[in-house]
Motif scaffolding. Sequence first.
Motif, mmCIF file in Angstrom:
data_model
loop_
_atom_site.group_PDB
_atom_site.id
_atom_site.type_symbol
_atom_site.label_atom_id
_atom_site.label_comp_id
_atom_site.label_asym_id
_atom_site.label_seq_id
_atom_site.Cartn_x
_atom_site.Cartn_y
_atom_site.Cartn_z
ATOM 1 N N LEU B 139 0.836 -1.149 0.057
ATOM 2 C CA LEU B 139 -0.057 0.059 0.157
ATOM 3 C C LEU B 139 1.121 1.205 0.020
ATOM 4 O O LEU B 139 1.751 1.428 0.697
ATOM 5 C CB LEU B 139 -0.967 0.219 1.339
ATOM 6 C CG LEU B 139 -1.856 -0.854 1.382
ATOM 7 C CD1 LEU B 139 -2.569 -0.788 2.862
ATOM 8 C CD2 LEU B 139 -3.083 -0.699 0.280
ATOM 9 N N PRO B 140 0.510 2.079 -1.003
ATOM 10 C CA PRO B 140 1.336 3.486 -0.846
ATOM 11 C C PRO B 140 0.988 4.361 0.504
ATOM 12 O O PRO B 140 -0.381 4.318 0.842
ATOM 13 C CB PRO B 140 0.886 4.090 -1.954
ATOM 14 C CG PRO B 140 -0.178 3.553 -2.367
ATOM 15 C CD PRO B 140 -0.448 2.320 -1.841
ATOM 16 N N LEU B 162 -2.480 6.421 5.101
ATOM 17 C CA LEU B 162 -3.468 5.539 4.580
ATOM 18 C C LEU B 162 -3.187 4.010 5.302
ATOM 19 O O LEU B 162 -4.223 3.502 5.687
ATOM 20 C CB LEU B 162 -3.254 5.293 3.177
ATOM 21 C CG LEU B 162 -4.011 3.986 2.243
ATOM 22 C CD1 LEU B 162 -5.446 4.366 2.413
ATOM 23 C CD2 LEU B 162 -3.594 3.862 1.010
ATOM 24 N N VAL B 163 -2.004 3.639 5.656
ATOM 25 C CA VAL B 163 -1.592 2.394 6.325
ATOM 26 C C VAL B 163 -2.403 2.390 7.508
ATOM 27 O O VAL B 163 -2.963 1.425 8.020
ATOM 28 C CB VAL B 163 -0.055 2.073 6.318
ATOM 29 C CG1 VAL B 163 0.297 1.195 7.333
ATOM 30 C CG2 VAL B 163 0.527 2.001 4.987
ATOM 31 N N ASP B 164 -2.359 3.689 8.522
ATOM 32 C CA ASP B 164 -2.718 3.354 9.633
ATOM 33 C C ASP B 164 -4.334 3.248 9.780
ATOM 34 O O ASP B 164 -5.090 2.467 10.447
ATOM 35 C CB ASP B 164 -2.560 4.975 10.408
ATOM 36 C CG ASP B 164 -1.137 4.760 11.175
ATOM 37 O OD1 ASP B 164 -0.617 3.623 11.013
ATOM 38 O OD2 ASP B 164 -0.743 5.912 11.576
ATOM 39 N N ALA B 231 3.530 -5.693 9.583
ATOM 40 C CA ALA B 231 4.354 -5.608 8.530
ATOM 41 C C ALA B 231 4.316 -4.488 7.580
ATOM 42 O O ALA B 231 5.028 -3.710 7.004
ATOM 43 C CB ALA B 231 4.635 -6.820 7.759
ATOM 44 N N MET B 232 2.959 -4.149 7.583
ATOM 45 C CA MET B 232 2.844 -2.932 6.655
ATOM 46 C C MET B 232 3.286 -1.642 7.406
ATOM 47 O O MET B 232 3.657 -0.396 6.715
ATOM 48 C CB MET B 232 1.147 -3.051 6.330
ATOM 49 C CG MET B 232 0.300 -3.750 5.547
ATOM 50 S SD MET B 232 0.698 -3.679 3.782
ATOM 51 C CE MET B 232 2.130 -4.340 3.482
ATOM 52 N N LYS B 233 2.809 -1.634 8.777
ATOM 53 C CA LYS B 233 3.286 -0.285 9.298
ATOM 54 C C LYS B 233 4.775 -0.184 9.507
ATOM 55 O O LYS B 233 5.238 0.714 9.338
ATOM 56 C CB LYS B 233 2.477 -0.354 10.715
ATOM 57 C CG LYS B 233 2.640 0.871 11.583
ATOM 58 C CD LYS B 233 1.586 1.234 12.533
ATOM 59 C CE LYS B 233 1.834 2.488 13.300
ATOM 60 N NZ LYS B 233 1.972 3.582 12.575
ATOM 61 N N TYR B 234 5.261 -1.316 9.958
ATOM 62 C CA TYR B 234 6.863 -1.404 10.203
ATOM 63 C C TYR B 234 7.383 -2.229 9.277
ATOM 64 O O TYR B 234 7.751 -3.421 9.635
ATOM 65 C CB TYR B 234 7.093 -1.893 11.727
ATOM 66 C CG TYR B 234 6.380 -0.870 12.876
ATOM 67 C CD1 TYR B 234 6.777 0.460 12.975
ATOM 68 C CD2 TYR B 234 5.265 -1.450 13.479
ATOM 69 C CE1 TYR B 234 5.817 1.003 14.056
ATOM 70 C CE2 TYR B 234 4.678 -0.695 14.242
ATOM 71 C CZ TYR B 234 4.907 0.372 14.586
ATOM 72 O OH TYR B 234 4.075 1.139 15.396
ATOM 73 N N PRO B 235 7.988 -1.906 8.063
ATOM 74 C CA PRO B 235 8.229 -3.189 7.046
ATOM 75 C C PRO B 235 9.519 -3.466 7.347
ATOM 76 O O PRO B 235 9.751 -4.617 6.831
ATOM 77 C CB PRO B 235 8.293 -2.071 5.691
ATOM 78 C CG PRO B 235 7.771 -0.802 6.204
ATOM 79 C CD PRO B 235 7.745 -0.513 7.421
ATOM 80 N N GLY B 236 10.292 -2.960 8.069
ATOM 81 C CA GLY B 236 11.918 -3.709 8.468
ATOM 82 C C GLY B 236 11.417 -4.754 9.585
ATOM 83 O O GLY B 236 11.185 -4.696 10.754
ATOM 84 N N LEU B 237 11.273 -6.000 8.774
ATOM 85 C CA LEU B 237 10.837 -7.259 9.651
ATOM 86 C C LEU B 237 12.275 -7.834 10.477
ATOM 87 O O LEU B 237 13.232 -7.928 9.715
ATOM 88 C CB LEU B 237 10.120 -8.384 8.898
ATOM 89 C CG LEU B 237 8.924 -8.113 8.651
ATOM 90 C CD1 LEU B 237 8.148 -9.400 7.721
ATOM 91 C CD2 LEU B 237 7.874 -7.559 9.573
ATOM 92 N N ASN B 238 12.118 -8.030 11.662
ATOM 93 C CA ASN B 238 13.317 -8.556 12.333
ATOM 94 C C ASN B 238 13.112 -10.033 12.254
ATOM 95 O O ASN B 238 12.128 -10.647 12.126
ATOM 96 C CB ASN B 238 13.095 -8.202 13.877
ATOM 97 C CG ASN B 238 13.853 -6.667 14.133
ATOM 98 O OD1 ASN B 238 14.845 -6.498 13.989
ATOM 99 N ND2 ASN B 238 12.861 -5.959 14.689
#
Lengths: 371, 318
Positions: B139-140, B162-164, B231-238
């Motif tokens: 999503l942009p 938009l993501v929120d 993952a949408m909100k915080y794209p850097g997945l640990n």
Amino acid sequence: MPSNAAHSPIVLREADALRPPRGHALLRGIGPLLIGVAIAAVMQWGVGPFVGTYVARILLDVGIAIILAVSLNIVNGLAGQFSLGHAGFSALGGYAAGSITYYGSLILWNSSVKHGGPFGAGEWLFVAACLTGGLVAAGAGFIVGLPALRLRGDYLAIATLGFGEIVRVMLQQTGDVIYSARALEQATVNDFFPPPLGGSLGFSGIPTYTSLFWVYLFCAVTIVVAQRLKFSAAGRAMVSIREDEIAAQAMGVNITKWKVRAFVISAFFAGVAGALFAHESGVIISPGDAGFQRSIEIVIMVVLGGKGSITGVLLAAAILSTLPEFLRDFAQYRMIIYALLLIGMMLLRPQGLFGNHEIWDYFKRRRKSSS
Amino acid sequence: MAEFLQTVETSLAVGALYALIALGYTMVYGILKFINFAHSDIVVLGAWISLRIATEVLPKLGIDPRAAPWWAGGAVLLASMAACSIIGFVIERTCYKPLRRAPRLNVLITAIGVSLLLQNLGQLDLFFGTQPARMPSLLPNTPLVQWEFGTEGASRRLVIGLVDVVIFLTAGTLMVLLELLVYRSKLGAAMRAVSFNTETASLMGINVDRIVSLTFMIGSALAAAAGFLYAMKYPGLNQPAHTIWVLLGLKAFVAAVIGGIGNVRGAVIGGFVIAAVEQFGAFYISSNYRDFYVFVLLILMLLVRPTGLLGSTVKVKV
């Protein structure tokens, strides 16, 4: 029973006859302790020098794991209170003891490295620090225990889990360690708020004092205390709480008092274990040591060994803390094997290795059945 | 004012995530009376499975994950939910079902074992590996609302992305669906009956094993949805065993306890309460103590009202 009163003196006399002689009781406590000192001495001077540093290091970790597991067993196995904050107490003890030896050495001897030989001044400072670490942890156990022990079962587990996490976050917010004696002299009050315990990087520079002797000596003390407790009136009161709180209360057991006592005793030894760990060579204690995952490791030792079985827990602690070393070649699969063992154990032998029994109970039973 | 509204907005988005995860904890607790420590690992699975689908399956279907059509996100979400509910089912059948009559502590330890297993299987190169990865933004994150307060620049601006909004709406829809399922359907009545008294429920002809499996599947699906939205909100997945995931799970669990563990509506309220405490504490006091506020709130709640906001006390009969 129509004439109960007439019988009571006889009953009392019988009870006296059943009570072991006083000297004997003393021997029961002191005897094993002397054996413990002997084992500790053998470990230090008989085993340590011959097995090399790597094995000696593992033996240290095993000893510390035994103290942690046996002490958790007091609150978990004996009193039946499920605590998930044992690592929190241990870390508190470690930080308290570490700050005493580190800053104490800086003040007394202008340097933070180990001072004096075996049984020298530095070593005694270390022993005092270990005991203080235990007391600090015990104090925390009291403060946490008093309100939290009103909770039952899962809620207590959750509260202690929260406690461990709070300790972890608090330790993360501590300041940088003051590195030299001169810096310590010039430090202002501001340098001590927040306390200079290393923050999230960990408390480095604590002198190395932990030796096989001290670890196994404290190990022996922990085991003797746990064992004596298990078969004393106090231990019976704790077991009665474990079995049925309401029935125990009806029999006149002060539930809160005994729960808090179990908690405090257990926290004391956890603090001592933390102190020993903090002074191990090559170890930098960090806030992560207080976290929930460390607590779980200790709980697993108790559950695998069998709640309430001291020898079982001892064995489980020894196995679980050496197992990672044996599986080192399969580093990637090590934890997977560990997890599968845990699940398999729970499915196939849910009471743990020994259940509520000690190792020698099995020999006794075998002897009885063969005769 | 702008900061306040911005914090409220973040709390709502993060709270929706916590609520989704807390629902899984609370449903399992309601029925089986044990803390499912492996639940946070299902969230991790949900996030990582969505990442793998987005980076490996979508290109094979001829969809560029960086310029995906609007429905691609939804498809990934549903696929990840389906995968996780199957995993949840398998875990329940193999690990928890044989322990139905065992002491609860044993089930708890088994859950810890399952959690360790999932974390370490996930770390294998065969699955997700030990390196962090970046979720392609399906999503942009276009700002939908931008309000300027005063004239002092960026810090006084309220931005609603938009993501929120998508997070809030998706989570909200799932929660309404769950509410309808639990309180308005026959299946939900069966679930509540099993939660109230397992034995009586089974005497009334309810297939308890099926209800328990279903609960695990729904809980895991919600966890997967939370993982995807996270993952949408915080794209850097640990990597799967990172402490950040454990903390996410723990805080969601605290949310379930604060709402009253075992209570579906309570979990939702708890999720938003936890998020608000965390975000407001982080913004107005100090962000270093983020986790501290949550756990202090937990302890206070346990001392004042151990059964949580909506929980009911069960009288112990002698």
